[in-house]
Enzyme design. Structure first.
Site, PDB file in Angstrom:
ATOM      1  N   ILE A 100      35.258  47.919  48.206  1.00 41.96           N
ATOM      2  CA  ILE A 100      34.351  46.815  48.499  1.00 41.96           C
ATOM      3  C   ILE A 100      33.864  47.000  49.825  1.00 41.96           C
ATOM      4  CG2 ILE A 100      36.063  45.205  49.220  1.00 41.96           C
ATOM      5  CD1 ILE A 100      32.900  44.611  47.112  1.00 41.96           C
ATOM      6  N   GLU A 179      38.327  39.550  44.476  1.00 40.19           N
ATOM      7  CA  GLU A 179      39.857  38.886  44.472  1.00 40.19           C
ATOM      8  C   GLU A 179      40.690  40.236  44.890  1.00 40.19           C
ATOM      9  OE1 GLU A 179      40.292  41.232  41.406  1.00 40.19           O
ATOM     10  OE2 GLU A 179      38.714  39.814  41.634  1.00 40.19           O
ATOM     11  N   GLY A 320      38.079  45.436  40.449  1.00 39.80           N
ATOM     12  CA  GLY A 320      38.160  43.923  41.343  1.00 39.80           C
ATOM     13  C   GLY A 320      37.545  43.976  42.690  1.00 39.80           C
ATOM     14  N   GLU A 321      38.035  43.240  43.456  1.00 41.66           N
ATOM     15  CA  GLU A 321      37.619  43.263  44.991  1.00 41.66           C
ATOM     16  C   GLU A 321      36.113  42.583  45.005  1.00 41.66           C
ATOM     17  OE1 GLU A 321      38.038  46.798  46.752  1.00 41.66           O
ATOM     18  OE2 GLU A 321      40.045  47.106  46.252  1.00 41.66           O
ATOM     19  N   GLY A 322      35.326  42.407  43.877  1.00 38.93           N
ATOM     20  CA  GLY A 322      34.070  42.158  43.879  1.00 38.93           C
ATOM     21  C   GLY A 322      33.399  43.431  43.872  1.00 38.93           C
TER      22      GLY A 322
END
Length: 355
Positions: A100, A179, A320-322
């Protein structure tokens, strides 16, 4: 479990405006192209205009907030990685080394990490004053949902309120919530199963990389958790029972962002579960959501169906992580550029398609 205190949420403006929708469609249709030739880019431009209530949508100072927390349920072996990895990945974010970080730098999106409940003391670390670290810690990880609610009523409400506070006075008009939390696919699966009235088998996946035996064990533990909290049915009760702290904080952030008419660019499975919670708590939030990609986590397809969503990308991602949202972000930039900068037939002196 007694019913939770009623959550006091801000008003979510209704974006629907038939006159504006018709005007936007006309602007798009009169660009120098055959009708519908730009496909999803056209519907995306229209959606952005509806969200912002304007014929000239634009993105200003996009923001990523990565919410991090640990999960008490992981002590039962529901993840392929130990909980210590959550804090280690936060350090990685703050050093700029995660996926990210790379995507945020590439697309000039401001990134900050929110400590929602990591089981580590960053105040006594070299990163205690790091400008990208926001301290909203509720507690050091959620509780063990197999034996008690993942969050107390007070903790659940505090997490929601903290998420709202993260967004208040934030720059820009677009929010990506990411997240980090070992065990958060379990929390998301539990939330989906209960709020979507689905079997846990339809909601779970391999998360951080469980093998077949690990997946079977995860299903067994989560089935027991659902049974343990069978009385939790209302959205706030469900959120408190299953967690996690980062999911609750993400839900609060999405609610606040929608109340401010920000664009919500939604990532994958965990972010979509937070949006489902937000929509159940405060109907109307999902109007502001643009879904970035289709995660390979099995439960994501059910979340997308519940939220009536059609993602922009399908890249086989589940990080995840955006990260998926950051990857899709340039499509929104392109949609804005098309509606604002592309000539119309009359501008260019080109004959329109014959009727």
């Amino acid at each position: 479990m007694l019913p939770l205190t009623i959550f006091t949420a801000p008003v979510i403006p209704n974006i629907e405006n038939n006159e504006l929708r018709q005007q936007l469609q006309q602007v798009i249709d009169l660009k120098t192209k055959p009708l519908g030739a730009l496909g999803r880019l056209e519907s995306l431009a229209l959606q952005l205009g509806m969200i912002q209530g304007t014929l000239t949508p634009k993105i200003e100072q996009p923001q990523i907030r990565v919410f991090a927390a640990d999960h008490g349920l992981t002590k039962h072996g529901t993840s392929a990685f130990p909980s210590a990895v959550t804090a280690q990945m936060v350090y990685n974010f703050l050093q700029g080394g995660a996926a990210i970080n790379v995507l945020a730098r590439q697309h000039n999106i401001e990134l900050k990490v929110v400590d929602a409940g990591v089981d580590a003391d960053f105040a006594n670390s070299p990163f205690k004053d790091h400008p990208q670290l926001l301290d909203y810690k509720i507690r050091h990880g959620s509780r063990d949902a197999l034996t008690e609610a993942a969050m107390t009523e007070a903790e659940c409400l505090a997490a929601l309120e903290s998420g709202m506070n993260v967004v208040k006075n934030m720059a820009g008009n677009l929010l990506i919530v990411g997240e980090m939390g070992i065990g958060n696919t379990s929390a998301a699966s539990l939330l989906l199963a209960r709020l979507g009235n689905l079997s846990i088998a339809d909601c779970i996946g391999r998360g951080t990389g469980l093998d077949d035996a690990g997946l079977e064990h995860k299903a067994s533990i989560l089935t027991q958790v659902l049974k343990r909290h069978s009385e939790a049915q209302a959205p706030l009760e469900v959120l408190a029972a299953f967690g996690g702290l980062e999911v609750a904080m993400m839900a609060g952030a999405l609610i606040q962002a929608a109340s401010e008419r920000r664009i919500l660019l939604i990532d994958g499975f965990i972010a979509s579960s937070a949006l489902l919670v937000a929509e159940c708590l405060t109907p109307g939030v999902a109007q502001y959501a643009i879904f970035a990609h289709h995660s390979v986590e099995p439960g994501h397809v059910h979340l997308l169906k519940l939220l009536n969503a059609e993602p922009l990308l399908n890249m086989g991602m589940r990080l995840g992580e955006g990260s998926g949202a950051a990857l899709a972000y340039p499509l929104l930039q392109s949609a804005c550029a098309i509606i604002n900068e592309m000539a119309s037939f009359s501008d260019a002196g080109i004959s329109e398609q014959s009727k």
